[in-house]
Design a protein around this motif. Structure first.
Motif, PDB file in Angstrom:
ATOM      1  N   THR A 212     -66.391  -3.319 -34.367  1.00 46.32           N
ATOM      2  CA  THR A 212     -66.981  -3.717 -35.642  1.00 46.32           C
ATOM      3  C   THR A 212     -67.161  -5.218 -35.796  1.00 46.32           C
ATOM      4  OG1 THR A 212     -64.788  -3.720 -36.677  1.00 46.32           O
ATOM      5  CG2 THR A 212     -66.057  -1.680 -36.779  1.00 46.32           C
ATOM      6  N   ALA A 213     -66.892  -5.971 -34.739  1.00 49.86           N
ATOM      7  CA  ALA A 213     -67.110  -7.423 -34.797  1.00 49.86           C
ATOM      8  C   ALA A 213     -67.733  -7.892 -33.497  1.00 49.86           C
ATOM      9  CB  ALA A 213     -65.797  -8.163 -35.050  1.00 49.86           C
ATOM     10  N   ALA A 214     -68.534  -8.955 -33.587  1.00 58.00           N
ATOM     11  CA  ALA A 214     -69.124  -9.578 -32.407  1.00 58.00           C
ATOM     12  C   ALA A 214     -68.034 -10.299 -31.623  1.00 58.00           C
ATOM     13  CB  ALA A 214     -70.224 -10.547 -32.834  1.00 58.00           C
ATOM     14  N   PRO A 215     -68.303 -10.691 -30.371  1.00 58.67           N
ATOM     15  CA  PRO A 215     -67.283 -11.396 -29.574  1.00 58.67           C
ATOM     16  C   PRO A 215     -66.726 -12.650 -30.247  1.00 58.67           C
ATOM     17  CG  PRO A 215     -69.079 -10.665 -28.165  1.00 58.67           C
ATOM     18  CD  PRO A 215     -69.509 -10.383 -29.580  1.00 58.67           C
ATOM     19  N   ASP A 216     -67.557 -13.300 -31.080  1.00 59.75           N
ATOM     20  CA  ASP A 216     -67.064 -14.509 -31.748  1.00 59.75           C
ATOM     21  C   ASP A 216     -66.325 -14.192 -33.049  1.00 59.75           C
ATOM     22  OD1 ASP A 216     -69.109 -13.710 -33.382  1.00 59.75           O
ATOM     23  OD2 ASP A 216     -70.235 -15.592 -33.281  1.00 59.75           O
ATOM     24  N   GLY A 217     -66.123 -12.909 -33.325  1.00 57.34           N
ATOM     25  CA  GLY A 217     -65.413 -12.510 -34.531  1.00 57.34           C
ATOM     26  C   GLY A 217     -66.289 -12.243 -35.739  1.00 57.34           C
ATOM     27  N   THR A 218     -67.598 -12.457 -35.623  1.00 56.21           N
ATOM     28  CA  THR A 218     -68.504 -12.214 -36.744  1.00 56.21           C
ATOM     29  C   THR A 218     -68.545 -10.728 -37.071  1.00 56.21           C
ATOM     30  OG1 THR A 218     -69.881 -14.080 -36.072  1.00 56.21           O
ATOM     31  CG2 THR A 218     -70.850 -12.466 -37.588  1.00 56.21           C
ATOM     32  N   PRO A 219     -68.267 -10.339 -38.327  1.00 49.51           N
ATOM     33  CA  PRO A 219     -68.295  -8.911 -38.670  1.00 49.51           C
ATOM     34  C   PRO A 219     -69.701  -8.335 -38.528  1.00 49.51           C
ATOM     35  CG  PRO A 219     -67.171 -10.203 -40.363  1.00 49.51           C
ATOM     36  CD  PRO A 219     -67.850 -11.184 -39.460  1.00 49.51           C
ATOM     37  N   LEU A 220     -69.768  -7.104 -38.054  1.00 47.31           N
ATOM     38  CA  LEU A 220     -71.016  -6.367 -37.960  1.00 47.31           C
ATOM     39  C   LEU A 220     -71.034  -5.288 -39.038  1.00 47.31           C
ATOM     40  CD1 LEU A 220     -71.129  -5.856 -34.073  1.00 47.31           C
ATOM     41  CD2 LEU A 220     -72.176  -7.693 -35.405  1.00 47.31           C
ATOM     42  N   VAL A 221     -72.223  -4.822 -39.373  1.00 48.16           N
ATOM     43  CA  VAL A 221     -72.326  -3.712 -40.322  1.00 48.16           C
ATOM     44  C   VAL A 221     -71.773  -2.480 -39.624  1.00 48.16           C
ATOM     45  CG1 VAL A 221     -73.853  -2.340 -41.773  1.00 48.16           C
ATOM     46  CG2 VAL A 221     -74.370  -4.757 -41.346  1.00 48.16           C
ATOM     47  N   ASP A 222     -70.736  -1.893 -40.208  1.00 52.40           N
ATOM     48  CA  ASP A 222     -69.915  -0.912 -39.512  1.00 52.40           C
ATOM     49  C   ASP A 222     -70.466   0.514 -39.629  1.00 52.40           C
ATOM     50  OD1 ASP A 222     -67.901   0.594 -38.392  1.00 52.40           O
ATOM     51  OD2 ASP A 222     -66.531   0.385 -40.089  1.00 52.40           O
ATOM     52  N   PHE A 223     -70.971   1.024 -38.510  1.00 50.58           N
ATOM     53  CA  PHE A 223     -71.310   2.443 -38.373  1.00 50.58           C
ATOM     54  C   PHE A 223     -70.448   3.072 -37.282  1.00 50.58           C
ATOM     55  CE2 PHE A 223     -75.029   0.750 -40.436  1.00 50.58           C
ATOM     56  CZ  PHE A 223     -75.459   1.776 -41.268  1.00 50.58           C
ATOM     57  N   ALA A 224     -69.340   2.398 -36.929  1.00 51.68           N
ATOM     58  CA  ALA A 224     -68.530   2.831 -35.799  1.00 51.68           C
ATOM     59  C   ALA A 224     -67.267   3.564 -36.208  1.00 51.68           C
ATOM     60  CB  ALA A 224     -68.154   1.624 -34.940  1.00 51.68           C
ATOM     61  N   VAL A 225     -66.714   3.244 -37.366  1.00 49.46           N
ATOM     62  CA  VAL A 225     -65.438   3.831 -37.792  1.00 49.46           C
ATOM     63  C   VAL A 225     -65.702   4.976 -38.756  1.00 49.46           C
ATOM     64  CG1 VAL A 225     -63.221   3.389 -38.889  1.00 49.46           C
ATOM     65  CG2 VAL A 225     -64.277   1.624 -37.471  1.00 49.46           C
ATOM     66  N   ASN A 226     -65.091   6.120 -38.496  1.00 48.06           N
ATOM     67  CA  ASN A 226     -65.392   7.336 -39.243  1.00 48.06           C
ATOM     68  C   ASN A 226     -64.561   7.485 -40.514  1.00 48.06           C
ATOM     69  OD1 ASN A 226     -67.401   8.489 -37.707  1.00 48.06           O
ATOM     70  ND2 ASN A 226     -65.970   9.351 -36.254  1.00 48.06           N
TER      71      ASN A 226
ATOM     72  N   ALA B 150     -78.155  -3.473 -28.042  1.00 47.52           N
ATOM     73  CA  ALA B 150     -79.221  -4.228 -28.698  1.00 47.52           C
ATOM     74  C   ALA B 150     -79.026  -4.251 -30.206  1.00 47.52           C
ATOM     75  CB  ALA B 150     -80.579  -3.619 -28.351  1.00 47.52           C
ATOM     76  N   LEU B 151     -78.539  -3.149 -30.776  1.00 46.55           N
ATOM     77  CA  LEU B 151     -78.286  -3.126 -32.213  1.00 46.55           C
ATOM     78  C   LEU B 151     -77.167  -4.090 -32.593  1.00 46.55           C
ATOM     79  CD1 LEU B 151     -78.605   0.627 -33.252  1.00 46.55           C
ATOM     80  CD2 LEU B 151     -79.974  -1.278 -34.076  1.00 46.55           C
ATOM     81  N   ARG B 152     -76.219  -4.299 -31.721  1.00 42.65           N
ATOM     82  CA  ARG B 152     -75.154  -5.272 -32.001  1.00 42.65           C
ATOM     83  C   ARG B 152     -75.741  -6.675 -32.182  1.00 42.65           C
ATOM     84  NH1 ARG B 152     -70.009  -3.758 -31.335  1.00 42.65           N
ATOM     85  NH2 ARG B 152     -69.332  -5.879 -30.863  1.00 42.65           N
ATOM     86  N   VAL B 153     -76.756  -6.978 -31.403  1.00 43.66           N
ATOM     87  CA  VAL B 153     -77.421  -8.278 -31.543  1.00 43.66           C
ATOM     88  C   VAL B 153     -78.055  -8.403 -32.924  1.00 43.66           C
ATOM     89  CG1 VAL B 153     -79.233  -9.769 -30.619  1.00 43.66           C
ATOM     90  CG2 VAL B 153     -77.799  -8.422 -29.059  1.00 43.66           C
ATOM     91  N   ASP B 154     -78.551  -7.262 -33.457  1.00 43.84           N
ATOM     92  CA  ASP B 154     -79.158  -7.249 -34.794  1.00 43.84           C
ATOM     93  C   ASP B 154     -78.122  -7.132 -35.905  1.00 43.84           C
ATOM     94  OD1 ASP B 154     -81.817  -7.521 -33.999  1.00 43.84           O
ATOM     95  OD2 ASP B 154     -82.033  -5.369 -33.654  1.00 43.84           O
TER      96      ASP B 154
END
Length: 844
Positions: free
Chosen positions: A509-523, A795-799
């Protein structure tokens, strides 16, 4: 069959299906009756009281004929019977007409004293009424309610009742006796069966055109109705309706047909259709065709261009917000449509059409023919309206008034008429609940607004549109090439997890630098815990100074037992499902443990740690990951299967799981996500089965992954074996507080509300995946297993979007992803980004 006795007297067997209120099952029973009668070989004409577009779609599916509306506000009282007769003779004479009501029997236009209500229309068409009553929460009181409905208006004849959602034969019989005293015949009884109930979302039911399972569900419903409702009695009621003294409505009498010299020319009008644009009254296109036009349906999600030589465009209502990713991805049609509108091709757009012509809809690029943007809101605009044209426009003339209705949850900014080349399309007259306001955008060649208008009630609008179409030049800007379909995304492969079986979505749920991503990974459910649950957690802090008392643990287990109708000895509280798997792995020296995959990998981890690694039975994607019980080896003494399974979402039939039990075998069914399944179909928690253990988790639905809380249901002897290896005080005070709080009535009501939201949210996700042509698994879980192809997740992680990788689950590879169900306002941007990636269209 429709028959004419004299020049105006027409015989038409007919009935109206009504209810005490919305939610009693009118649409389900009406569609079932239509389908059952059609399967008898009868021609059934389907009609709907009110302006609703969705229910007629189910009627059309049931009857094989166009579903039609009967609404006095939209078309005038004098047109109701003619429109009924028109629908009953088109395209073939009908044997019976079935009319579905709206809301409660006597509920109509606010402030109109029942105008446009079901009772009003039943009186206009002189039809007997069959009531549908939900009896799930009452018994003898049903008789009192029906007595009141039958006597409230002497002009309404209640001729029978269908008892819906009966809990048991005993319950149904109690209601039958109560109704018998009222004198209303009981035509049949239907039990609760959510597999045949249409799912809902923000504007009501999901249209039949968007449900891949609609035809199958309707077949099942027709069979049930034929078995449980007296169709002969229903037909007898319909045939008791008197003849009607009226002529059928004729679109050819409402508009001017081309002259003999122009008859060979049929100007083309493009009408939006497909899954995103399902809101168009049948009479609209009939009027256009009667005026000599050729109507060509265009699907904004798939067609690359407008029809060659098109001279008019009609964009009706629908759900562009549900299909925004596919609409936006189809840049070719958006460009062509923008060019056509700019060139002056006469264009009418209602509600969804207005949003489509805007520059953007939330995150997604739209046509850009209007200087406005559209956005979803939390407010529903639903009302009958009268509207006046303030200036001469494509459709209106100064001072003219029409009737229509609003039905949307969006807003358009800036408001209509705020400068530029457009005037307001309409000025909406004030009501008790709505101020006078301008609506939409209009010019001499464009008319776009939120207002839905039934052109059968205002045929001069159709005539003006056709006149403008005949005077317009053909549009030549279309391209014949199809839009690009999904293309493989080239992306660097991501680094494989160090231990795939221990991989969890929270690390994504976070990029390698720690930036939070919009979470569709945790149920977990995407909302904070409810206040009462937070209060229980806060109160549990007062107990942190002491070890959890075993007496409190037993009291909590007793509360869970009451919820499931089990004996307290059949319940074991655990620190989440993960602990339960550890206990199972340690409870016995398993000789042949088997885990059904793809599924949650914690059983593998627990068994490996206990020194008995599991063998796998890997189900196949081509079979929908269905479990074939015959494939389970007889030697297996432990079988572990999820239901619904994580990550596939597969819901295995309860009977299939029960059939796995054998002497000396333990079957473990992980129901960690079952509380998110509507009515928990195929759940085994409430029914003790020898040799079967059921695991439940409270982490998912309540959104509390930091509190490990769950429980196990099974035979006392098996639970005693688990207790023997359970670490003392493993269930914390906080977990006990959650376990107890979630058994209360308030919790059960909130759980049901969350499940309803999940159904709505899931439909947004699956509709978008369908539109984008991305394969995915059907199911009822709060996540969806999809196959967009290798590299898409990266690729979606980049977005900025995190989806759960699926290649850590045995049986799946990097082409699969698991997508958690999220609210629409979060899902739609992800779908737009996904559509851009899989089509090669750059994000704007």
């Amino acid at each position: 069959m429709v028959s004419t006795v004299s020049s105006r007297s027409t015989a038409l067997p007919r009935l109206v299906v009504a209810a005490p209120a919305s939610g009693h099952g009118k649409t389900t029973v009406t569609a079932g009756l239509m389908a059952a009668l059609s399967r008898r070989g009868l021609e059934v004409s389907g009609h709907k009281v009110g302006p609703d577009y969705i229910d007629p779609g189910y009627h059309a599916l049931a009857t094989g004929r166009v579903g039609r509306n009967l609404d006095p506000h939209l078309v005038g009282e004098h047109r109701i019977v003619p429109l009924l007769l028109h629908g009953a003779r088109t395209p073939r004479p009908a044997d019976v007409a079935v009319v579905e009501g709206v809301m409660g029997l006597f509920d109509g236009q606010i402030g109109g004293d029942g105008f446009s209500s079901t009772a009003h229309v039943a009186g206009l068409i002189q039809a007997p009424v069959v009531l549908v009553t939900d009896i799930s929460s009452a018994s003898r009181t049903v008789g009192a309610v029906l007595a009141g409905l039958a006597s409230y208006d002497p002009g309404v004849r209640v001729a029978g009742v269908v008892l819906n959602k009966a809990g048991s034969p005993r319950h149904a019989e109690e209601v039958r006796r109560a109704v018998a005293g009222v004198g209303i015949p009981v035509l049949g009884v239907l039990g609760r069966d959510d597999a045949i109930v249409a799912p809902s979302r923000h504007l009501g039911l999901v249209p039949a055109a968007e449900r891949g399972d609609a035809a199958t569900a309707l077949d099942r419903l027709a069979a049930q109705v034929a078995e449980r409702i007296d169709l002969d009695a229903v037909l007898e009621i319909a045939r008791s309706a008197p003849d009607l003294d009226a002529e059928p409505w004729d679109p050819r009498a409402e508009v001017t047909a081309p002259s003999a010299t122009d008859a060979t020319e049929r100007p083309r009008i493009a009408v939006a259709g497909g899954r995103a644009f399902t809101f168009t009254y049948a009479e609209t296109t009939e009027l256009l065709e009667a005026a000599g036009c050729e109507v060509v349906v265009v699907d904004p999600t798939t067609d690359a261009a407008l029809p060659e030589g098109v001279r008019g465009i009609y964009l009706g209502g629908g759900f562009p917000e549900m299909h925004a990713a596919a609409i936006s991805r189809n840049a070719a049609l958006r460009d062509d449509l923008r060019s056509a509108v700019a060139a002056g091709v006469p264009t009418v757009a209602e509600c969804a059409g207005l949003l489509y012509l805007a520059d953007r809809l939330d995150h997604a690029p739209m046509v850009g023919a209007l200087p406005a943007t559209a956005a979803m809101t939390g407010r529903l605009s639903l009302a009958y309206r009268s509207a006046t044209s303030a200036t001469p426009t494509l459709l209106g003339r100064p001072g003219e008034t029409v009737t229509g209705h609003e039905f949307h949850r969006t807003r358009v900014e800036p408001p209509a008429g705020t400068g530029g080349e457009h005037d307001p399309a309409w000025t909406l007259e004030p009501t008790a609940a709505h101020p006078r306001t301008d609506d939409g955008f209009a010019s001499g060649t464009l008319h776009a607004s939120y207002l839905h208008v039934h052109w059968a009630g205002h045929p001069h609008l159709a005539q003006r549109f056709v006149d403008a179409v005949r005077a317009a030049k053909p549009h030549r800007g279309g391209r014949a090439t199809a839009p690009r379909g999904p293309e493989p995304v080239v992306a660097a492969p991501s680094e494989a997890p160090h231990d795939p079986l221990r991989h969890h979505g929270d690390v994504e749920t976070a990029a390698p630098d720690g930036t939070p991503l919009v979470d569709f990974a945790v149920n977990t459910y995407d909302a904070p815990p409810p206040p009462w649950l937070l209060d229980a957690l806060r109160a549990s802090l007062e107990d942190v100074g002491a070890y959890p008392d075993v007496r409190r643990v037993r009291a909590v287990e007793a509360a869970i037992a009451r919820r499931h109708g089990r004996d307290p000895a059949e319940v074991l509280a655990v620190a989440g499902v993960a602990e339960a798997f550890t206990l199972v792995a340690r409870a016995r020296a398993w000789q042949h443990p088997l885990v059904v995959h793809p599924q949650f990998t914690e059983p593998d981890v627990a068994l490996a740690a206990a020194g008995t690694p599991a063998r796998h039975l890997v189900t196949r994607a081509e079979d929908g990951f269905a479990l074939d019980p015959s494939q389970v080896p007889e030697a297996a003494d432990l079988v572990v299967v999820g239901n619904p399974t994580n990550p596939t979402g597969r819901l295995h039939p309860a009977a299939a799981l029960r059939s796995l039990t054998r002497p000396q075998r333990l079957v473990v069914v992980d129901e960690a996500f079952m509380d998110a399944v509507p009515d928990q179909r195929h759940a085994l928690a409430d029914a003790p089965v020898p040799g079967l253990l059921v695991l439940r988790s409270l982490t998912k639905l309540w959104g509390i992954p930091g509190v490990r809380a769950g429980y196990v249901l099974g035979e006392p002897a098996v639970l005693d074996a688990l207790r023997a290896v359970q670490t003392p005080w493993s269930v914390s005070s906080a977990a006990l507080a959650v376990l107890r709080a979630t058994t209360e009535p308030e919790a059960l009501a909130e759980a049901a509300a969350r499940v309803r939201r999940l159904v709505t949210w899931r439909s947004v996700l699956t509709s978008g995946l369908d539109d984008l042509g991305i394969p995915h698994l059907p199911g009822a879980a709060p996540f969806v297993l999809a196959r967009p192809g290798a590299g898409v997740r990266e690729a979606l992680r980049v977005d900025g979007f995190a989806l759960r990788r699926a290649d850590t689950f045995p049986g799946l590879d990097a082409s699969w992803v698991r997508i958690a169900v999220r609210p629409p306002e979060r899902t739609r941007p992800m779908l737009t980004a996904l559509g851009a990636l899989t089509s090669g269209v750059p994000m704007l």
